[in-house]
Motif scaffolding. Structure first.
Motif, PDB file in Angstrom:
ATOM      1  N   VAL A 185       0.854  -1.202   0.000  1.00 13.92           N
ATOM      2  CA  VAL A 185       0.000   0.000   0.000  1.00 13.92           C
ATOM      3  C   VAL A 185       0.884   1.245   0.000  1.00 13.92           C
ATOM      4  CG1 VAL A 185      -1.668   1.284   1.411  1.00 13.92           C
ATOM      5  CG2 VAL A 185      -1.827  -1.221   1.258  1.00 13.92           C
ATOM      6  N   PHE A 186       0.496   2.231  -0.793  1.00 12.09           N
ATOM      7  CA  PHE A 186       1.244   3.502  -0.832  1.00 12.09           C
ATOM      8  C   PHE A 186       0.669   4.447   0.219  1.00 12.09           C
ATOM      9  CE2 PHE A 186       2.076   1.650  -4.936  1.00 12.09           C
ATOM     10  CZ  PHE A 186       3.409   1.973  -5.165  1.00 12.09           C
ATOM     11  N   ASP A 187       1.424   4.625   1.319  1.00 10.70           N
ATOM     12  CA  ASP A 187       0.975   5.601   2.323  1.00 10.70           C
ATOM     13  C   ASP A 187       1.485   7.003   1.973  1.00 10.70           C
ATOM     14  OD1 ASP A 187       3.543   4.758   2.811  1.00 10.70           O
ATOM     15  OD2 ASP A 187       3.323   4.644   4.988  1.00 10.70           O
ATOM     16  N   LYS A 188       2.314   7.064   0.917  1.00 10.05           N
ATOM     17  CA  LYS A 188       2.681   8.363   0.331  1.00 10.05           C
ATOM     18  C   LYS A 188       2.282   8.283  -1.151  1.00 10.05           C
ATOM     19  CE  LYS A 188       6.748   8.856   3.267  1.00 10.05           C
ATOM     20  NZ  LYS A 188       7.373   7.533   3.415  1.00 10.05           N
ATOM     21  N   PRO A 189       1.023   8.547  -1.462  1.00  6.55           N
ATOM     22  CA  PRO A 189       0.517   8.314  -2.827  1.00  6.55           C
ATOM     23  C   PRO A 189       1.279   9.071  -3.909  1.00  6.55           C
ATOM     24  CG  PRO A 189      -1.279   8.894  -1.341  1.00  6.55           C
ATOM     25  CD  PRO A 189      -0.024   9.052  -0.555  1.00  6.55           C
ATOM     26  N   LYS A 190       1.897  10.203  -3.530  1.00  4.80           N
ATOM     27  CA  LYS A 190       2.607  11.017  -4.517  1.00  4.80           C
ATOM     28  C   LYS A 190       3.700  10.192  -5.220  1.00  4.80           C
ATOM     29  CE  LYS A 190       4.781  15.621  -4.795  1.00  4.80           C
ATOM     30  NZ  LYS A 190       5.618  15.239  -5.892  1.00  4.80           N
ATOM     31  N   VAL A 191       4.290   9.267  -4.476  1.00  6.60           N
ATOM     32  CA  VAL A 191       5.390   8.462  -5.032  1.00  6.60           C
ATOM     33  C   VAL A 191       4.933   7.729  -6.297  1.00  6.60           C
ATOM     34  CG1 VAL A 191       6.821   6.418  -4.563  1.00  6.60           C
ATOM     35  CG2 VAL A 191       6.546   8.177  -2.805  1.00  6.60           C
ATOM     36  N   ILE A 192       3.808   7.076  -6.211  1.00  2.83           N
ATOM     37  CA  ILE A 192       3.348   6.279  -7.364  1.00  2.83           C
ATOM     38  C   ILE A 192       2.636   7.165  -8.388  1.00  2.83           C
ATOM     39  CG2 ILE A 192       1.169   5.510  -6.273  1.00  2.83           C
ATOM     40  CD1 ILE A 192       3.431   3.389  -8.569  1.00  2.83           C
ATOM     41  N   LEU A 193       1.973   8.219  -7.935  1.00  2.00           N
ATOM     42  CA  LEU A 193       1.325   9.115  -8.898  1.00  2.00           C
ATOM     43  C   LEU A 193       2.375   9.792  -9.779  1.00  2.00           C
ATOM     44  CD1 LEU A 193      -1.385  10.692  -6.577  1.00  2.00           C
ATOM     45  CD2 LEU A 193      -1.840   9.341  -8.628  1.00  2.00           C
ATOM     46  N   ASP A 194       3.464  10.256  -9.163  1.00  2.00           N
ATOM     47  CA  ASP A 194       4.533  10.906  -9.942  1.00  2.00           C
ATOM     48  C   ASP A 194       5.176   9.913 -10.911  1.00  2.00           C
ATOM     49  OD1 ASP A 194       4.040  13.267  -8.717  1.00  2.00           O
ATOM     50  OD2 ASP A 194       5.816  13.259  -7.427  1.00  2.00           O
ATOM     51  N   ALA A 195       5.392   8.688 -10.445  1.00  2.00           N
ATOM     52  CA  ALA A 195       6.001   7.678 -11.317  1.00  2.00           C
ATOM     53  C   ALA A 195       5.092   7.416 -12.525  1.00  2.00           C
ATOM     54  CB  ALA A 195       6.249   6.388 -10.533  1.00  2.00           C
ATOM     55  N   TYR A 196       3.804   7.252 -12.289  1.00  2.00           N
ATOM     56  CA  TYR A 196       2.867   7.006 -13.393  1.00  2.00           C
ATOM     57  C   TYR A 196       2.852   8.180 -14.374  1.00  2.00           C
ATOM     58  CZ  TYR A 196       0.391   2.580 -12.813  1.00  2.00           C
ATOM     59  OH  TYR A 196       0.067   1.248 -12.816  1.00  2.00           O
ATOM     60  N   LYS A 197       2.886   9.402 -13.813  1.00  2.00           N
ATOM     61  CA  LYS A 197       2.836  10.581 -14.693  1.00  2.00           C
ATOM     62  C   LYS A 197       4.046  10.609 -15.612  1.00  2.00           C
ATOM     63  CE  LYS A 197       0.049  13.351 -11.613  1.00  2.00           C
ATOM     64  NZ  LYS A 197       0.079  14.395 -10.586  1.00  2.00           N
ATOM     65  N   ASP A 198       5.173  10.161 -15.099  1.00  2.00           N
ATOM     66  CA  ASP A 198       6.379  10.107 -15.927  1.00  2.00           C
ATOM     67  C   ASP A 198       6.226   9.001 -16.989  1.00  2.00           C
ATOM     68  OD1 ASP A 198       9.012  10.537 -16.822  1.00  2.00           O
ATOM     69  OD2 ASP A 198       9.716   8.876 -15.588  1.00  2.00           O
ATOM     70  N   TRP A 199       5.780   7.828 -16.572  1.00  2.00           N
ATOM     71  CA  TRP A 199       5.677   6.709 -17.528  1.00  2.00           C
ATOM     72  C   TRP A 199       4.678   6.998 -18.651  1.00  2.00           C
ATOM     73  CZ3 TRP A 199       4.921   3.032 -12.778  1.00  2.00           C
ATOM     74  CH2 TRP A 199       6.140   2.909 -12.092  1.00  2.00           C
ATOM     75  N   ILE A 200       3.594   7.684 -18.323  1.00  2.00           N
ATOM     76  CA  ILE A 200       2.589   7.925 -19.370  1.00  2.00           C
ATOM     77  C   ILE A 200       2.884   9.180 -20.190  1.00  2.00           C
ATOM     78  CG2 ILE A 200       0.695   6.741 -18.164  1.00  2.00           C
ATOM     79  CD1 ILE A 200      -0.342   9.478 -17.319  1.00  2.00           C
ATOM     80  N   SER A 201       3.883   9.959 -19.763  1.00  2.00           N
ATOM     81  CA  SER A 201       4.216  11.190 -20.501  1.00  2.00           C
ATOM     82  C   SER A 201       4.797  10.825 -21.867  1.00  2.00           C
ATOM     83  CB  SER A 201       5.244  12.005 -19.716  1.00  2.00           C
ATOM     84  OG  SER A 201       6.520  11.395 -19.842  1.00  2.00           O
ATOM     85  N   ASP A 202       4.978  11.829 -22.715  1.00  2.00           N
ATOM     86  CA  ASP A 202       5.552  11.567 -24.041  1.00  2.00           C
ATOM     87  C   ASP A 202       7.082  11.534 -24.008  1.00  2.00           C
ATOM     88  OD1 ASP A 202       3.057  11.432 -25.156  1.00  2.00           O
ATOM     89  OD2 ASP A 202       2.964  13.588 -25.554  1.00  2.00           O
ATOM     90  N   ARG A 203       7.655  11.753 -22.844  1.00  2.00           N
ATOM     91  CA  ARG A 203       9.117  11.803 -22.716  1.00  2.00           C
ATOM     92  C   ARG A 203       9.736  10.424 -23.003  1.00  2.00           C
ATOM     93  NH1 ARG A 203      13.061  10.769 -19.080  1.00  2.00           N
ATOM     94  NH2 ARG A 203      11.581   9.579 -17.828  1.00  2.00           N
ATOM     95  N   VAL A 204      10.735  10.406 -23.877  1.00  2.00           N
ATOM     96  CA  VAL A 204      11.490   9.156 -24.082  1.00  2.00           C
ATOM     97  C   VAL A 204      12.953   9.416 -23.739  1.00  2.00           C
ATOM     98  CG1 VAL A 204      10.017   8.047 -25.807  1.00  2.00           C
ATOM     99  CG2 VAL A 204      11.761   9.672 -26.549  1.00  2.00           C
TER     100      VAL A 204
END
Ligand code: FEO
Length: 393
Positions: free
Chosen positions: A225-244
């Motif tokens: 469980v993520f008790d610091k949700p920002k950790v996984i939200l930020d990671a997802y935002k990076d993975w789904i971004s157009d950045r390669v």
């Protein structure tokens, strides 16, 4: 799995599968997995969020017994895939009064896959709530965070978001919460690559939708469980971004060393040009590793000898997998060898037609690679370096 407490009257009651090494007869699980289910005891009603894989249903039922659940009013099904829903029939057999709460689409999937009768369901629409007395469950439809029927459940008063596959990771750990962040994020990235990456665009919308809710905990149904949700939200935002990234995936298979020599030569050329290279010998490779690398690589090079007139079946398999996973890779090409003639390039391109790729000039040697082939690989390495310099990250 030991029962663990998230917040007052909110328990983790699912199961860890320490030894499982393959999922869907396809996905390697180097660190096992877990099927998390959560029990919420309200002042008036009790609800279970998701169930577990059917092989673990006795563990779930034992946990409910240990907590002393006499009456289970609701079973919330966020996702119909069997690793979360497979134990629902066993739960219903033990608690005949329980109603399955889910959306219309998930209901039809559960009826198809698990033969649960229609009268056992309460269907909810996007944004609807159910009261447990002092606790409120809010249902938010988040399609394609694995299947089209997926939703998340928000426990308003305790600020917990139950997301099922979304933000999950195949990881069996005794930690209830994320303690080893790099390990969890690596497994979450692997999981994203294998399950979520094809739905990158819609995931962007779903993240926006869930971020409108108030929560301080993300409780997925795989992994901690993520008790610091920002950790996984930020990671997802990076993975789904157009950045390669300035990375080349070099996935190859070789029969009589010609392709292997070319792959090795190209690897060194790319390293010389400051490009990170990830070679994958397709006969040895863990497909999960390959998928994970595809999350942010700019270029994929497929290396294949010609078998009869087409690419090696291992290369076709890799191309088919890449095509299904739909990474944001921008450039691609094919290297390899042939004996007399072949259509390796055309077949590989056809197998990756879902991707919007710019194809670079392929390099194919007739038999053992010769000076002209090595020269062509030099040119290809230069071209890749040039393309990577244009990346607008
Ligand atoms: Fe973990 Fe899509 O099931």
């Amino acid at each position: 799995m030991a029962i663990q407490n998230l917040k007052p009257d909110v328990y983790s009651v699912g199961s860890r599968d320490w030894d499982r090494r393959l999922f869907d007869s396809l996905i390697p699980l180097p660190d096992g997995t877990s099927y998390n289910a959560y029990l919420i005891k309200g002042s008036e009603k009790t609800a279970l969020i998701d169930s577990v894989d059917p092989v673990k249903s006795s563990e779930l039922l034992d946990n409910l017994k240990k907590i002393g659940v006499k009456k289970l009013d609701y079973l919330i099904s966020n996702h119909a895939e069997q690793d979360h829903s497979g134990a629902i029939p066993d739960v219903l057999a033990s608690f005949p009064e329980t109603m399955v709460v889910t959306n219309e689409k998930c209901k039809s999937f559960l009826m198809d896959h698990l033969l649960i009768p229609a009268e056992k369901f309460i269907t909810v629409k996007d944004g609807e709530t159910i009261s447990l007395g002092n606790k409120t469950l809010e249902f938010v439809l988040t399609p394609w965070v694995h299947w089209p029927e997926t939703m998340v459940t928000h426990l308003r008063e305790d600020k917990i978001l139950f997301t099922c596959d979304f933000f999950g990771s195949h990881l069996a750990t005794s930690d209830l919460y994320v303690k080893e962040e790099p390990l969890v994020l690596e497994n979450a990235k692997r999981y994203y690559a294998e399950i979520m990456m094809p739905f990158r665009t819609i995931i962007k919308k779903n993240i926006k939708k869930v971020e409108a809710l108030e929560f301080d905990m993300i409780a997925p149904s795989h992994g901690p469980v993520f008790d610091k949700p920002k950790v996984i939200l930020d990671a997802y935002k990076d993975w789904i971004s157009d950045r390669v990234e300035n990375v080349v995936i070099l996935a190859y298979v070789s029969m009589h060393e010609s392709t292997e020599k070319m792959a090795g030569y190209l690897t060194d050329l790319l390293i010389d040009r400051g490009i990170k290279v990830k070679p994958f010998n397709l006969i040895e490779t863990d497909l999960g590793e390959l998928a994970m690398s595809l999350v942010d690589a700019a270029t994929i090079v497929l290396g294949t000898p010609t078998v009869l007139v087409g690419p090696h079946p291992a290369a076709v398999y890799a191309a088919t997998l890449v095509n299904a996973l739909r990474p944001k890779t921008r450039f691609a090409t094919v290297i390899g060898s042939f004996g007399w003639a072949g259509q390796a390039v055309e077949t590989i391109q056809k197998n990756m037609s879902n991707l919007k790729l710019e194809y670079l000039e392929p390099v194919l040697s007739k038999g053992h690679p010769k000076k002209s082939d090595y020269d062509a690989l030099e040119k290809l390495a230069d071209e890749i370096a040039k393309k990577h310099k244009t990346l607008d990250n």
